[in-house]
Write an enzyme that holds these catalytic residues in place. Sequence first.
Site, PDB file in Angstrom:
ATOM      1  N   CYS A 245      -1.995   9.462   2.445  1.00  0.00           N
ATOM      2  CA  CYS A 245      -1.632   8.848   1.166  1.00  0.00           C
ATOM      3  C   CYS A 245      -2.645   9.169   0.084  1.00  0.00           C
ATOM      4  O   CYS A 245      -2.304   9.262  -1.078  1.00  0.00           O
ATOM      5  CB  CYS A 245      -1.497   7.343   1.331  1.00  0.00           C
ATOM      6  SG  CYS A 245      -2.972   6.575   1.997  1.00  0.00           S
TER       7      CYS A 245
ATOM      8  N   GLU B  42       0.882  -1.174   0.000  1.00  0.00           N
ATOM      9  CA  GLU B  42       0.000   0.000   0.000  1.00  0.00           C
ATOM     10  C   GLU B  42       0.916   1.218   0.000  1.00  0.00           C
ATOM     11  O   GLU B  42       1.427   1.626   1.041  1.00  0.00           O
ATOM     12  CB  GLU B  42      -0.896  -0.013   1.252  1.00  0.00           C
ATOM     13  CG  GLU B  42      -1.884  -1.165   1.309  1.00  0.00           C
ATOM     14  CD  GLU B  42      -3.078  -0.979   0.369  1.00  0.00           C
ATOM     15  OE1 GLU B  42      -3.323   0.159  -0.081  1.00  0.00           O
ATOM     16  OE2 GLU B  42      -3.756  -1.969   0.077  1.00  0.00           O
TER      17      GLU B  42
HETATM   18  P1  NAD Z   1       8.215   4.631   5.015  1.00  0.00           P
HETATM   19  O1  NAD Z   1       8.280   3.831   3.769  1.00  0.00           O
HETATM   20  O2  NAD Z   1       9.354   5.524   5.337  1.00  0.00           O
HETATM   21  O3  NAD Z   1       8.047   3.668   6.291  1.00  0.00           O
HETATM   22  C1  NAD Z   1       7.073   2.650   6.345  1.00  0.00           C
HETATM   23  C2  NAD Z   1       7.571   1.525   7.211  1.00  0.00           C
HETATM   24  O4  NAD Z   1       8.749   0.965   6.644  1.00  0.00           O
HETATM   25  C3  NAD Z   1       7.925   1.923   8.644  1.00  0.00           C
HETATM   26  O5  NAD Z   1       7.384   0.974   9.538  1.00  0.00           O
HETATM   27  C4  NAD Z   1       9.437   1.916   8.657  1.00  0.00           C
HETATM   28  O6  NAD Z   1       9.982   1.549   9.901  1.00  0.00           O
HETATM   29  C5  NAD Z   1       9.807   0.891   7.624  1.00  0.00           C
HETATM   30  N1  NAD Z   1      11.074   1.198   6.965  1.00  0.00           N
HETATM   31  C6  NAD Z   1      11.586   2.436   6.689  1.00  0.00           C
HETATM   32  N2  NAD Z   1      12.763   2.334   6.051  1.00  0.00           N
HETATM   33  C7  NAD Z   1      13.013   1.004   5.921  1.00  0.00           C
HETATM   34  C8  NAD Z   1      14.076   0.255   5.339  1.00  0.00           C
HETATM   35  N3  NAD Z   1      15.132   0.830   4.769  1.00  0.00           N
HETATM   36  N4  NAD Z   1      13.990  -1.100   5.379  1.00  0.00           N
HETATM   37  C9  NAD Z   1      12.938  -1.703   5.939  1.00  0.00           C
HETATM   38  N5  NAD Z   1      11.908  -1.038   6.514  1.00  0.00           N
HETATM   39  C10 NAD Z   1      11.939   0.288   6.507  1.00  0.00           C
HETATM   40  O7  NAD Z   1       6.826   5.405   4.929  1.00  0.00           O
HETATM   41  P2  NAD Z   1       6.221   6.446   5.949  1.00  0.00           P
HETATM   42  O8  NAD Z   1       7.060   7.689   5.919  1.00  0.00           O
HETATM   43  O9  NAD Z   1       5.943   5.814   7.255  1.00  0.00           O
HETATM   44  O10 NAD Z   1       4.790   6.760   5.294  1.00  0.00           O
HETATM   45  C11 NAD Z   1       4.639   7.657   4.256  1.00  0.00           C
HETATM   46  C12 NAD Z   1       4.414   6.961   2.942  1.00  0.00           C
HETATM   47  O11 NAD Z   1       3.448   5.935   3.096  1.00  0.00           O
HETATM   48  C13 NAD Z   1       3.849   7.887   1.891  1.00  0.00           C
HETATM   49  O12 NAD Z   1       4.459   7.618   0.650  1.00  0.00           O
HETATM   50  C14 NAD Z   1       2.358   7.528   1.850  1.00  0.00           C
HETATM   51  O13 NAD Z   1       1.732   7.837   0.644  1.00  0.00           O
HETATM   52  C15 NAD Z   1       2.417   6.073   2.126  1.00  0.00           C
HETATM   53  N6  NAD Z   1       1.151   5.616   2.713  1.00  0.00           N
HETATM   54  C16 NAD Z   1       0.365   4.791   1.974  1.00  0.00           C
HETATM   55  C17 NAD Z   1      -0.858   4.364   2.479  1.00  0.00           C
HETATM   56  C18 NAD Z   1      -1.765   3.465   1.697  1.00  0.00           C
HETATM   57  O14 NAD Z   1      -2.674   2.907   2.297  1.00  0.00           O
HETATM   58  N7  NAD Z   1      -1.568   3.273   0.397  1.00  0.00           N
HETATM   59  C19 NAD Z   1      -1.260   4.781   3.751  1.00  0.00           C
HETATM   60  C20 NAD Z   1      -0.424   5.620   4.483  1.00  0.00           C
HETATM   61  C21 NAD Z   1       0.791   6.017   3.950  1.00  0.00           C
END
Ligand code: NAD
Length: 463
Positions: A250, A216
């Site tokens: 998002c 997502e």
């Molecule tokens: P992110 O990708 O930075 O982090 C998401 C998760 O991934 C966190 O739990 C984090 O700890 C983990 N993570 C971060 N870096 C990592 C790595 N190198 N290796 C493994 N795991 C890692 O995203 P965010 O900043 O938490 O959220 C924002 C993004 O999420 C935006 O792009 C938004 O559009 C998207 N989002 C999508 C939805 C949806 O339902 N489609 C909902 C909310 C947010």
Amino acid sequence: MVDHRIEIKMKKIVKAQQDFFNTNATKEVSFRIEQLKEFKRILKTNENLLNKAIYSDFKKSAFENYTSELSLIYHDIDEAVKKVKRWSKVKRVKTNLANFPAKSYIIPEPLGTTLIIGAWNFPYLTSLAPVVAAMAAGNTIILKPSELSPSTSGVMHKLISNNFNTDYFSVIEGGIPETTELLEQKFDKIFFTGSVPVGRIVYEAASKHLTPVTLELGGKSPAFVTDTCNLKMTVKRLIWAKYLNAGQACVAPDYVLVHKSIKDKFLELAKTEIENAHFSIENDNYIQIINEKNVKRLMNIIDNKKIYCGGSSNLSERYIEPTILENVTFEDEIMKEEIFGPILPVIEYDNLDEIILKVKAQPKPLACYIYTEDRKTKNKLLQEISFGGGAVNDSNMHITNTKMPFGGVGNSGTGSYHGEFGFKTFTHYKGILEKPTWFELNLKYFPYTSKKLRFIKLMLGQK
Ligand code: NAD
């Protein structure tokens, strides 16, 4: 470098969950219903704690926590409790002629041990709504909430580890080292919510074990404000959707494409709407940006020459004023990546076909919003542009209808959830052919003859 303590911890938790799954306890629908009810009870009785934690992370109010997070999770639980028995039923289907006589049916079975990785922007919703789906489908669950919202991550850890057997449902807190180590393990399903770059990391890690994934993700979701829209209502709905959660959503409209003939009026009304909304953290109508790094990132992509209104910020308060940029083009810095903050670029267009082509040249967005009263315009946009899901004459609200799948396409994600779609995401559908032994047609057996082939063709209705 591998931290062996983390490695051992992750291995132990995953193994314990696999062992628990193998007891078949989660396969009983009554077990799932019990857990779902217990889950709701825990959340309901601890609503104050949940409110306090989210306020501490980015000053999100109890009002918004209820309307944009908890109420949706409660609804998901209620629906699952009501329908999980039906969703889990073995379904009889017709048997084809080549298998006559026999019966055919599909058995929905849980995938097994699942990993759910949540995002910080809706920390409860993005973590716990997938949990409801995984629970309903009869899986064991390891949840990894985002470390960027530490209080909500902490409260979820506390409530879940105090109330659930960790062999069935456990929360692992932490950042990249913990997630990386988790991703080394073999899961039966990974459900990830987050950014496109991390989505790629998750996908790659999953491929080593051929683990199915749901991603997502996000993207730049456009809103079309056409010359055939009800402009006043359009502005009201768009401004609410953009500045909810200070734009850190998002599905938020990332940018607006407004028809030249109504652009000035649109800007004027949008500015008034912002003023009337009294966006302020003090009065609970607005929230903080998640961290200073993001405040800096957002302030950096604002082109000061293009500010129509807003544009001020306070780094230590993690505040950015609701901002509108005008005369923006697809070549501007702000159009290079998902904004994820309270800045609304407005791009003017004259020709719908040309602007559609520009949108189609971008990665497929998670959402698209079409503001028009004209059926032809609506149908044209719906047919020509590919996106996860969206709305006509509204924004964001499509995610609240659990009768529709929620998910992206292409760069904005793969797979979907909500309601029964969530159940399906965490379920394997096992097709079974069951044959009696009192009869057998000898046509398929050796030795092959031309007479048998003629019969087979006749039977299959082919010449
Ligand atoms: P992110 O990708 O930075 O982090 C998401 C998760 O991934 C966190 O739990 C984090 O700890 C983990 N993570 C971060 N870096 C990592 C790595 N190198 N290796 C493994 N795991 C890692 O995203 P965010 O900043 O938490 O959220 C924002 C993004 O999420 C935006 O792009 C938004 O559009 C998207 N989002 C999508 C939805 C949806 O339902 N489609 C909902 C909310 C947010």
